[in-house]
Design an enzyme around this catalytic site. Structure first.
Site, PDB file in Angstrom:
ATOM      1  N   SER A 135     -64.488  14.728   7.818  1.00 25.48           N
ATOM      2  CA  SER A 135     -64.642  13.856   8.989  1.00 25.48           C
ATOM      3  C   SER A 135     -63.453  14.061   9.919  1.00 25.48           C
ATOM      4  CB  SER A 135     -64.700  12.392   8.535  1.00 25.48           C
ATOM      5  OG  SER A 135     -64.864  11.546   9.655  1.00 25.48           O
ATOM      6  N   LYS A 161     -67.912  16.795  10.566  1.00 30.63           N
ATOM      7  CA  LYS A 161     -68.402  15.546  11.184  1.00 30.63           C
ATOM      8  C   LYS A 161     -67.407  15.145  12.247  1.00 30.63           C
ATOM      9  CE  LYS A 161     -68.284  10.717   9.675  1.00 30.63           C
ATOM     10  NZ  LYS A 161     -68.666   9.773   8.584  1.00 30.63           N
ATOM     11  N   LYS A 163     -66.147  12.300  15.037  1.00 30.34           N
ATOM     12  CA  LYS A 163     -66.218  10.941  15.558  1.00 30.34           C
ATOM     13  C   LYS A 163     -66.491  11.040  17.054  1.00 30.34           C
ATOM     14  CE  LYS A 163     -65.258   8.626  11.846  1.00 30.34           C
ATOM     15  NZ  LYS A 163     -66.209   7.658  11.258  1.00 30.34           N
ATOM     16  N   ASP A 189     -70.518  10.818  14.293  1.00 31.30           N
ATOM     17  CA  ASP A 189     -70.479   9.433  13.821  1.00 31.30           C
ATOM     18  C   ASP A 189     -69.888   8.570  14.930  1.00 31.30           C
ATOM     19  OD1 ASP A 189     -68.973   7.711  10.930  1.00 31.30           O
ATOM     20  OD2 ASP A 189     -70.254   7.014  12.548  1.00 31.30           O
ATOM     21  N   GLU A 214     -74.794   9.486  13.231  1.00 25.44           N
ATOM     22  CA  GLU A 214     -74.496   8.381  12.311  1.00 25.44           C
ATOM     23  C   GLU A 214     -74.161   7.109  13.085  1.00 25.44           C
ATOM     24  OE1 GLU A 214     -71.439   9.525   9.570  1.00 25.44           O
ATOM     25  OE2 GLU A 214     -71.225   7.519   8.731  1.00 25.44           O
ATOM     26  N   ASP A 239     -74.955   3.855   8.455  1.00 24.17           N
ATOM     27  CA  ASP A 239     -73.759   3.629   7.627  1.00 24.17           C
ATOM     28  C   ASP A 239     -73.527   2.110   7.589  1.00 24.17           C
ATOM     29  OD1 ASP A 239     -70.261   4.818   7.922  1.00 24.17           O
ATOM     30  OD2 ASP A 239     -71.131   3.217   6.750  1.00 24.17           O
ATOM     31  N   LYS A 263     -72.157   4.370   0.716  1.00 24.80           N
ATOM     32  CA  LYS A 263     -70.754   4.067   0.420  1.00 24.80           C
ATOM     33  C   LYS A 263     -70.740   2.931  -0.600  1.00 24.80           C
ATOM     34  CE  LYS A 263     -68.726   5.202   4.914  1.00 24.80           C
ATOM     35  NZ  LYS A 263     -68.091   4.622   6.125  1.00 24.80           N
ATOM     36  N   GLY A 291     -67.280   8.215   3.114  1.00 26.12           N
ATOM     37  CA  GLY A 291     -65.895   8.028   2.670  1.00 26.12           C
ATOM     38  C   GLY A 291     -65.229   6.876   3.406  1.00 26.12           C
TER      39      GLY A 291
HETATM   40  C1  LIG Z   1     -61.243   4.702   8.999  1.00 22.49           C
HETATM   41  S1  LIG Z   1     -62.901   5.198   9.203  1.00 22.49           S
HETATM   42  C2  LIG Z   1     -63.723   4.770   7.729  1.00 22.49           C
HETATM   43  C3  LIG Z   1     -65.235   4.827   7.957  1.00 22.49           C
HETATM   44  C4  LIG Z   1     -65.713   6.210   8.352  1.00 22.49           C
HETATM   45  N1  LIG Z   1     -65.356   7.185   7.334  1.00 22.49           N
HETATM   46  C5  LIG Z   1     -65.243   8.486   7.639  1.00 22.49           C
HETATM   47  O1  LIG Z   1     -65.353   8.933   8.744  1.00 22.49           O
HETATM   48  C6  LIG Z   1     -64.890   9.398   6.483  1.00 22.49           C
HETATM   49  C7  LIG Z   1     -63.503   9.108   5.977  1.00 22.49           C
HETATM   50  C8  LIG Z   1     -63.224   9.934   4.714  1.00 22.49           C
HETATM   51  O2  LIG Z   1     -63.447  11.153   4.764  1.00 22.49           O
HETATM   52  O3  LIG Z   1     -62.861   9.303   3.684  1.00 22.49           O
HETATM   53  C9  LIG Z   1     -67.220   6.216   8.587  1.00 22.49           C
HETATM   54  O4  LIG Z   1     -67.659   5.415   9.411  1.00 22.49           O
HETATM   55  O5  LIG Z   1     -67.960   7.005   7.992  1.00 22.49           O
HETATM   56 MG   LIG Z   2     -69.675   6.229   9.389  1.00 18.94          MG
END
Ligand SMILES: CSCC[C@@H](NC(=O)CCC(=O)O)C(=O)O
Ligand SMILES: [Mg+2]
Length: 369
Positions: A135, A161, A163, A189, A214, A239, A263, A291
């Site tokens: 991510s 992925k 953001k 995402d 996402e 999510d 998750k 994650g």
């Molecule tokens: C601080 S962002 C935590 C939530 C985010 N998590 C990620 O982007 C993956 C983070 C990881 O690789 O652990 C999500 O919305 O999926």
């Molecule tokens: Mg997410």
């Protein structure tokens, strides 16, 4: 098993690179670990709640208090329990899935260790190697984003992925797609950053052949996600909206979730996560393991979960080094040729580096049964 003692341990870990999402920037994780001692041995769990309630309603201080005041006393009151009983015992408490999940995780770890079983064996999955996705956050400028992505491509990750948020979506995605080429799996995402009025704009992401988009809309907006799924050729993945087996079932039924990010912390525990996996397999809905910037405790358990057959897409189970200079487990998660080998240590699959753990501990408190 009978619960004897609970250790509530808070640790602080710096992130190796700021992790910016549509709801804020993580520089440092203040993590709550729970350590249960029982008549059959001990186990550890990780609470994935962030420091502030910007991802979901939970936050680490609130989870800590919910465990102290309500969840731990209810489990002690229940007497002789198994990990499979935890969700039912805690059912009367509304919400707090991440706090509940941490306790179930520690009890499950203790149970597995006592029986000489690994979580991977309990799940009965065949795979011992899973694909690893990474991510990538939002950056101040596009060059920095592309440099980060190139680094992860060089590391061999199986999926990228990105953001996104309003103002940082089409252009970064276009540049990253140009950088990694048409074949490498790519997804985005939004962490609920858009609204239904953005549907036409979001459909412009269709040109980039993404695996999925996402959680573009708010957690409660299942109808909006279903409407977007109708219009967009990019599969809609949820999510934040999937907080239980029921919401998973309803989202799928409404056409709001074409893919599900599972998750364990968000849904109240690994055992509910397994049930959501089974539901999605039955409904032919692909799942992948999300994650929450976990330490090696959560990463090991997530890797085992992701070996189940319905996890057909690479999860956000990146190397420990993607976020942390040093992990709290003796065998940090590493990525080789785009895959993670599922840890085969007893229990959930980790052994703690207690010396390092003690060095980053900011508080420790004990509750006796
Ligand atoms: C601080 S962002 C935590 C939530 C985010 N998590 C990620 O982007 C993956 C983070 C990881 O690789 O652990 C999500 O919305 O999926
Ligand atoms: Mg997410």
């Amino acid at each position: 098993m009978r619960l004897h003692r609970l250790e509530l341990r808070r640790i602080g870990l710096e992130l190796v690179v700021p992790f910016r999402t549509s709801f804020g920037t993580e520089l440092h994780r203040d993590i709550l670990l729970v350590h249960v001692t029982t008549d059959a041995g001990d186990g550890w769990g990780e609470c994935v709640a962030m420091s502030a309630p910007f991802y979901s309603p939970e936050f680490v201080d609130g989870a800590d208090l919910a465990i102290r005041r309500f969840l731990w006393p209810m489990l002690v009151e229940a007497g002789d329990i198994a990990a499979a009983d935890v969700a039912t015992i805690l059912e009367p408490i509304h919400g707090h899935p991440m706090a509940k999940a941490a306790l179930e995780m520690a009890i499950l770890d203790a149970e597995l260790r006592a029986s000489g079983t690994t979580f991977h064996q309990l799940l009965g999955a065949e795979r011992s190697v899973i694909p690893s996705g990474v991510s990538v956050g939002i950056f101040d400028d596009l060059d920095e984003l592309l440099a980060q992505v190139q680094g992860y491509v060089d590391d061999g990750y199986a999926r990228i992925k990105l953001k996104i948020e309003p103002g940082w979506d089409l252009e970064p995605v276009r540049l990253v797609r140009d950088l990694i080429g048409p074949e490498m799996p790519l997804q985005v995402d939004a962490n609920t950053a858009y609204t239904r009025t953005d549907a036409e704009h979001l459909c412009r992401l269709d040109e980039f052949d993404l695996l999925l988009i996402e959680q573009p809309l708010p957690e409660e907006d299942l109808l909006g996600h279903a409407q977007l799924a109708e219009r967009s050729s990019t599969p809609v993945c949820l999510d934040e909206s999937i907080v239980s087996l029921q919401t998973a079932e309803d989202a799928i039924e409404m056409g709001a979730a074409e893919i599900v990010n599972i998750k364990p912390g968000r849904v109240g525990g690994y055992l509910t996560a397994r049930r959501i996996h089974d539901l999605c397999v039955a409904r032919d809905v692909p799942v992948w393991c999300g994650g929450m910037v976990e330490t090696g405790i959560g990463r090991a358990a997530n890797a085992a979960l992701a070996t189940m057959p319905g996890f057909t897409l690479p999860g956000d189970i990146s190397a420990s080094s993607r976020f942390y200079a040093r992990d709290i487990v003796t065998e940090p998660i590493t990525v080789t040729d785009g895959t993670v080998s599922v840890p085969d240590a007893p229990g959930l699959g980790f052994e703690l580096d207690l010396e390092f753990l003690d060095s980053i501990t900011t508080s420790t408190d004990f509750l006796d049964a």
